[in-house]
Design a protein around this motif. Structure first.
Motif, PDB file in Angstrom:
ATOM      1  N   PRO A  71       0.830  -1.212   0.000  1.00 27.05           N
ATOM      2  CA  PRO A  71       0.000   0.000   0.000  1.00 27.05           C
ATOM      3  C   PRO A  71       0.856   1.250   0.000  1.00 27.05           C
ATOM      4  O   PRO A  71       2.028   1.233   0.377  1.00 27.05           O
ATOM      5  CB  PRO A  71      -0.806  -0.132   1.299  1.00 27.05           C
ATOM      6  CG  PRO A  71       0.037  -0.997   2.181  1.00 27.05           C
ATOM      7  CD  PRO A  71       0.751  -1.959   1.264  1.00 27.05           C
ATOM      8  N   ASP A  72       0.240   2.329  -0.428  1.00 26.34           N
ATOM      9  CA  ASP A  72       0.939   3.613  -0.470  1.00 26.34           C
ATOM     10  C   ASP A  72       1.262   4.052   0.954  1.00 26.34           C
ATOM     11  O   ASP A  72       0.358   4.285   1.758  1.00 26.34           O
ATOM     12  CB  ASP A  72       0.054   4.656  -1.158  1.00 26.34           C
ATOM     13  CG  ASP A  72       0.738   6.011  -1.260  1.00 26.34           C
ATOM     14  OD1 ASP A  72       1.961   6.061  -1.068  1.00 26.34           O
ATOM     15  OD2 ASP A  72       0.039   7.000  -1.530  1.00 26.34           O
ATOM     16  N   PRO A  73       2.546   4.178   1.307  1.00 23.72           N
ATOM     17  CA  PRO A  73       2.890   4.573   2.672  1.00 23.72           C
ATOM     18  C   PRO A  73       2.734   6.057   2.930  1.00 23.72           C
ATOM     19  O   PRO A  73       3.004   6.524   4.024  1.00 23.72           O
ATOM     20  CB  PRO A  73       4.365   4.163   2.777  1.00 23.72           C
ATOM     21  CG  PRO A  73       4.881   4.310   1.388  1.00 23.72           C
ATOM     22  CD  PRO A  73       3.724   3.948   0.477  1.00 23.72           C
ATOM     23  N   ALA A 109       5.246  11.514  -6.178  1.00 23.54           N
ATOM     24  CA  ALA A 109       5.220  10.210  -5.524  1.00 23.54           C
ATOM     25  C   ALA A 109       6.227   9.251  -6.156  1.00 23.54           C
ATOM     26  O   ALA A 109       6.968   8.549  -5.451  1.00 23.54           O
ATOM     27  CB  ALA A 109       3.808   9.625  -5.596  1.00 23.54           C
ATOM     28  N   ILE A 110       6.271   9.198  -7.488  1.00 24.74           N
ATOM     29  CA  ILE A 110       7.212   8.292  -8.159  1.00 24.74           C
ATOM     30  C   ILE A 110       8.649   8.707  -7.865  1.00 24.74           C
ATOM     31  O   ILE A 110       9.514   7.862  -7.594  1.00 24.74           O
ATOM     32  CB  ILE A 110       6.938   8.273  -9.673  1.00 24.74           C
ATOM     33  CG1 ILE A 110       5.551   7.688  -9.961  1.00 24.74           C
ATOM     34  CG2 ILE A 110       8.002   7.461 -10.405  1.00 24.74           C
ATOM     35  CD1 ILE A 110       5.146   7.764 -11.419  1.00 24.74           C
ATOM     36  N   LEU A 340       5.828  -4.670  -6.301  1.00 24.94           N
ATOM     37  CA  LEU A 340       4.798  -3.745  -6.748  1.00 24.94           C
ATOM     38  C   LEU A 340       4.417  -2.843  -5.587  1.00 24.94           C
ATOM     39  O   LEU A 340       4.216  -3.316  -4.466  1.00 24.94           O
ATOM     40  CB  LEU A 340       3.557  -4.500  -7.245  1.00 24.94           C
ATOM     41  CG  LEU A 340       3.734  -5.403  -8.465  1.00 24.94           C
ATOM     42  CD1 LEU A 340       2.435  -6.138  -8.766  1.00 24.94           C
ATOM     43  CD2 LEU A 340       4.164  -4.593  -9.676  1.00 24.94           C
ATOM     44  N   VAL A 341       4.304  -1.542  -5.859  1.00 21.34           N
ATOM     45  CA  VAL A 341       3.971  -0.561  -4.831  1.00 21.34           C
ATOM     46  C   VAL A 341       2.858   0.331  -5.365  1.00 21.34           C
ATOM     47  O   VAL A 341       2.918   0.795  -6.509  1.00 21.34           O
ATOM     48  CB  VAL A 341       5.196   0.299  -4.447  1.00 21.34           C
ATOM     49  CG1 VAL A 341       4.803   1.382  -3.454  1.00 21.34           C
ATOM     50  CG2 VAL A 341       6.292  -0.568  -3.869  1.00 21.34           C
ATOM     51  N   GLU A 342       1.850   0.549  -4.552  1.00 24.39           N
ATOM     52  CA  GLU A 342       0.798   1.507  -4.901  1.00 24.39           C
ATOM     53  C   GLU A 342       1.310   2.896  -4.533  1.00 24.39           C
ATOM     54  O   GLU A 342       1.409   3.238  -3.360  1.00 24.39           O
ATOM     55  CB  GLU A 342      -0.478   1.170  -4.137  1.00 24.39           C
ATOM     56  CG  GLU A 342      -1.683   1.982  -4.555  1.00 24.39           C
ATOM     57  CD  GLU A 342      -2.938   1.576  -3.811  1.00 24.39           C
ATOM     58  OE1 GLU A 342      -3.216   2.184  -2.764  1.00 24.39           O
ATOM     59  OE2 GLU A 342      -3.620   0.638  -4.263  1.00 24.39           O
ATOM     60  N   TYR A 343       1.638   3.700  -5.538  1.00 24.01           N
ATOM     61  CA  TYR A 343       2.340   4.956  -5.266  1.00 24.01           C
ATOM     62  C   TYR A 343       1.406   6.147  -5.071  1.00 24.01           C
ATOM     63  O   TYR A 343       1.852   7.224  -4.662  1.00 24.01           O
ATOM     64  CB  TYR A 343       3.344   5.263  -6.378  1.00 24.01           C
ATOM     65  CG  TYR A 343       2.745   5.548  -7.734  1.00 24.01           C
ATOM     66  CD1 TYR A 343       2.406   6.838  -8.111  1.00 24.01           C
ATOM     67  CD2 TYR A 343       2.543   4.522  -8.654  1.00 24.01           C
ATOM     68  CE1 TYR A 343       1.864   7.107  -9.350  1.00 24.01           C
ATOM     69  CE2 TYR A 343       2.008   4.782  -9.900  1.00 24.01           C
ATOM     70  CZ  TYR A 343       1.676   6.070 -10.243  1.00 24.01           C
ATOM     71  OH  TYR A 343       1.139   6.324 -11.478  1.00 24.01           O
TER      72      TYR A 343
END
Length: 781
Positions: A71-73, A109-110, A340-343
């Motif tokens: 999840p997006d931290p 974010a990226i 995989l990361v939700e950014y």
């Protein structure tokens, strides 16, 4: 012999219009579901061959094991200043205006994820499918590493690419000042190089050094090409940071053999047909919910019969993850650590998953990257604007153009470093149920009431904002309910001294009556108030909670600000030219005289005001009017010209190097008339002191464009090439200003010498149109 219904069923099952069906050769096309197909009435649900295929693919998609998406931290580093600095150094501002807030939030974010994992041994940053390379420039500026931007198109030159020539212009102030002096060599940004080439072109890549590979929204199979290129680097690959998108455009035959093998071993049924159905699932998940009284989107697809609305969105995300899982398998097979990361939130983009791959995990994951950043304690306001604790809500004119909200967001973010240093982020308001008036939430950098007061003062000083906003509503404190708010405000007014009174401004306006009733008449004064109380609801999940701010009238008078907005209505042409000069003063650097091209009968009164604002004191100004050709003159003879001096200069006479236009027509006829005007002013090549225009300068012209997004994109390309062909213009920008209507754009360009003759200009324009058509055809192929 088969009956007609059976033949129709067979065609529907195997024909090219079916969901997931094979494309008709030739030419090969991705399978597209047919919106008009229907199951024969005599066949019950499940008896059609396509229904069996859909069931098998959906069953596999529900059960296939996929890697967990982290999840997006939340933002780990505050990159807003870095990105703002990059955007403010741009030479072109035609790109990414309508959705700047979304693109910017994604870039921040990226870039934060990239900098978090960037190993110390990395020596160069490469951005693929770079476009204007804003992401690459941000990572390069924050890390101090050189940048190589690879892009197939050749018109992406918004930034200087030589290290010594990197743009150092600061953001424009509202007075048009150029800003501070140029930085020292040690403060200059890292070297940057742009390469016009395909991603797969090995000659475009750096031939030495450890490389960090970036890619933001590489469509479809472009992400696979990026993975191929990253794997070819071998041990030179330091980091791969890839945000794929457009999974629905992918085809089985274009997948890498390793990806096909992984999907087959994972059990994907029906091979190419099954993969085509995965693409259809993604398509179905993106069509959205039906509007009020509107039919269900894609309601005639057979796939719709097997998925309800909520499950379609979930299955669409799983279909994308299945494709990404094949990419992860390729990276892991090469010995890379991949995840995989939700950014960012899905509200910004449904393609919100980032593929991260590196040779080894960083030595200290908690360590700051090469450039030190202040940690951000709260959630990114772009993801949840209504949850911001302090800021200013800007209400817009409800009669304004629909895209004004996005354009104003782009302007605020663009001028963040110069005019609005207290601004952290600006995003459109999403409380459509609370009020139908469009607005923006401007979040403060400090996150407290003091920061909200500072941001309010900065916004109130901006004349361009005053033109398109109706109210400014600051907030910096919270109250649990209306009665609690009344008690707290009464206590604060008591501390302000005897005679303190308040006027209430609330969103929605219906809330004002409730707040006034709770305060009572003793504390209210509609005209003689000493303070202003601004109230608006908090987030939707905090029922009854109100955000508020009590602003002394002596600091900012909100009612007077709104009244001054009406008094400053003025001429649209003046505000158009005012906005161009205040936002991009470098386009007018060194100008000492200005000319206004007009077709009106009455003298214009605003030109001297504009010149006093943006040119040296006492700069000469004049009006120009085309009179047409005298009878009997050759078609190539210059038109007659009327020159009306408004103000003579104190020094030697010189032609104007700034040409502003205030004419009643736009479009192709405006370009032709401007060509004739330039020919009349610059006829004969050599320009003497008696002629009104200098040999070269900057022009500002209003143009008319289409309304649909695709039509506008094509018009932007064609109009830029037409200006170059007809007027020999250079440095062409087509801007959507705050003062423009939706179907208007403002052209800013540089002229150099007289334009080509009409015949030559027509031939050049035709060649440009042919080149555009061939370019579109090659792109489609």
């Amino acid at each position: 012999m088969a009956s007609g219904l059976e033949a129709e069923a067979a065609v529907a099952a195997e024909g090219p219009g079916c969901e997931g069906g094979p494309p008709p050769p030739p030419p090969p096309e991705p399978p597209e579901p047919c919106h008009g197909e229907r199951r024969p009435r005599h066949q019950p649900m499940g008896s059609h061959p396509l229904d069996d295929r859909i069931k098998r693919v959906l069953s596999w998609l529900r059960e296939v094991p996929l890697s967990e998406v982290s999840p997006d931290p939340g933002p780990s580093a505050d990159l807003s200043g870095v990105v703002a600095s990059v955007l403010s150094s741009s030479k072109k501002h035609t790109f990414q205006q309508t959705k700047t807030f979304k693109h910017r939030a994604q870039i921040e974010a990226i870039a934060a994820h990239c900098l978090r994992l960037l190993p110390p041994a990395c020596e160069v940053v490469v951005e693929l499918g770079a476009g204007q390379a804003v992401l690459g420039h941000a990572v390069s500026a924050a890390s101090g590493l050189p940048l190589v931007a690879i892009e197939r198109r050749g018109n992406t030159d918004a930034f200087d690419t030589e290290p010594a020539a990197a743009s150092t212009l600061p953001p424009a102030g509202d007075d048009g000042d150029a800003g501070a002096d140029a930085p020292s060599p040690a403060e200059r940004p890292p070297a940057a190089r742009r390469v016009q080439a395909d991603i797969a072109d090995e000659g475009a890549w750096p031939d030495a050094g450890h490389v960090a590979v970036l890619g933001k929204h590489l469509c479809g199979h472009s992400s696979d090409l990026a993975v191929d290129a990253a794997l070819r680097l071998g041990p030179r690959l330091s980091l791969l940071c890839l945000a794929p998108c457009c999974h629905a455009k992918m085809r089985w035959g274009c997948l890498a053999p390793e990806a096909q093998r992984w999907l087959e071993e994972a059990g994907l049924p029906c091979g190419a047909d099954g993969f085509a159905l995965l693409a259809d699932v993604v398509r179905l998940s993106r069509v959205g919910a039906p509007g009020a009284g509107a039919p269900t989107p894609c309601g005639k697809w057979r796939l719709r019969q097997h998925l309800n609305g909520k499950e379609a969105e979930l299955m669409g995300r799983r279909a994308c993850r299945a494709v990404d899982e094949a990419r992860l398998a390729r990276l892991r097979a090469a010995g890379l650590r991949a995840e995989l990361v939700e950014y960012c939130g899905a509200g910004l983009t449904p393609d919100n998953v980032l593929i991260l791959a590196s040779r080894a995990p960083p030595e200290d994951p908690d360590a700051a990257p090469a450039a030190a950043f202040a940690p951000v304690a709260c959630q990114a306001p772009s993801a949840a604007p209504n949850s911001a604790s302090a800021g200013v809500l800007v209400e817009l004119d409800p009669t304004g153009p629909p895209t004004l909200q996005q354009r104003l967001t782009a302007y605020l973010l663009e001028q963040q470093l110069g005019l609005f240093p207290s601004l952290r982020a600006a995003v459109p308001v999403t409380d459509a149920l609370a009020s139908r008036v469009p607005g923006l939430v401007c979040v403060t950098r400090d996150g407290d009431a003091k920061g909200a007061q500072a941001l309010l003062a900065e916004l109130a000083r901006c004349p361009l904002l005053q033109r398109c906003a109706t109210r400014l509503l600051p907030f910096g404190r919270c109250s649990a309910s209306v009665p609690a708010l009344a008690e707290e405000v009464a206590a604060e007014l008591a501390l302000a001294g005897p005679g303190a009174s308040v006027r209430v401004f609330a969103r929605p306006r219906e809330l004002e009556g409730e707040v006034c009733s709770a305060l009572g008449p003793r504390l209210l004064s509609p005209t003689g108030f000493t303070h202003q109380l601004c109230v608006l609801p908090a987030a939707a999940d905090a029922a009854g909670v109100l955000r508020r701010a009590l602003v002394p009238r002596a600091e900012v008078d909100l009612s007077e600000w709104a009244a001054a907005r009406k008094a400053e209505a003025g001429c649209r042409a003046f505000w158009r030219c005012f906005e161009v000069a205040s936002r991009w003063p470098h386009r007018f650097s060194g100008a000492e005289a200005v000319a206004l091209w007009t077709d009106g009968q009455d003298p214009e009164s605003w030109l001297e005001r504009w010149a006093d604002r943006f040119l040296p004191p006492g700069a000469p100004a004049c009006e120009l009017r085309l009179l047409g050709r005298p009878r009997g003159q050759d078609a190539e003879a210059p038109d007659g010209l009327a020159v009306r001096p408004l103000r003579e200069g104190s020094g030697p006479a010189a032609g104007a190097s700034v040409l502003l236009a205030d004419v009643s027509f736009s479009g192709e006829d405006a370009m032709d008339a401007l060509r004739r005007l330039l020919a009349a002013c610059l006829a004969g090549g050599a320009v003497d002191a008696a002629r009104p225009l200098a040999p070269s300068g900057t022009a500002v012209l209003r143009l008319r464009c289409g309304k649909r997004p695709r039509a506008v994109k094509r018009w932007l390309r064609e109009a830029a090439k037409s200006l170059e062909a007809r007027l020999a213009a250079s440095r062409v920008e087509l801007l959507h200003l705050l003062g423009d209507r939706d179907a208007e754009r403002t052209a800013v360009f540089r002229w150099s010498g007289p334009p080509p003759p009409a015949a030559a200009a027509g031939e050049a324009a035709a060649e440009a149109a042919e080149g555009e058509a061939s370019e579109e055809a090659s792109g489609a192929a």
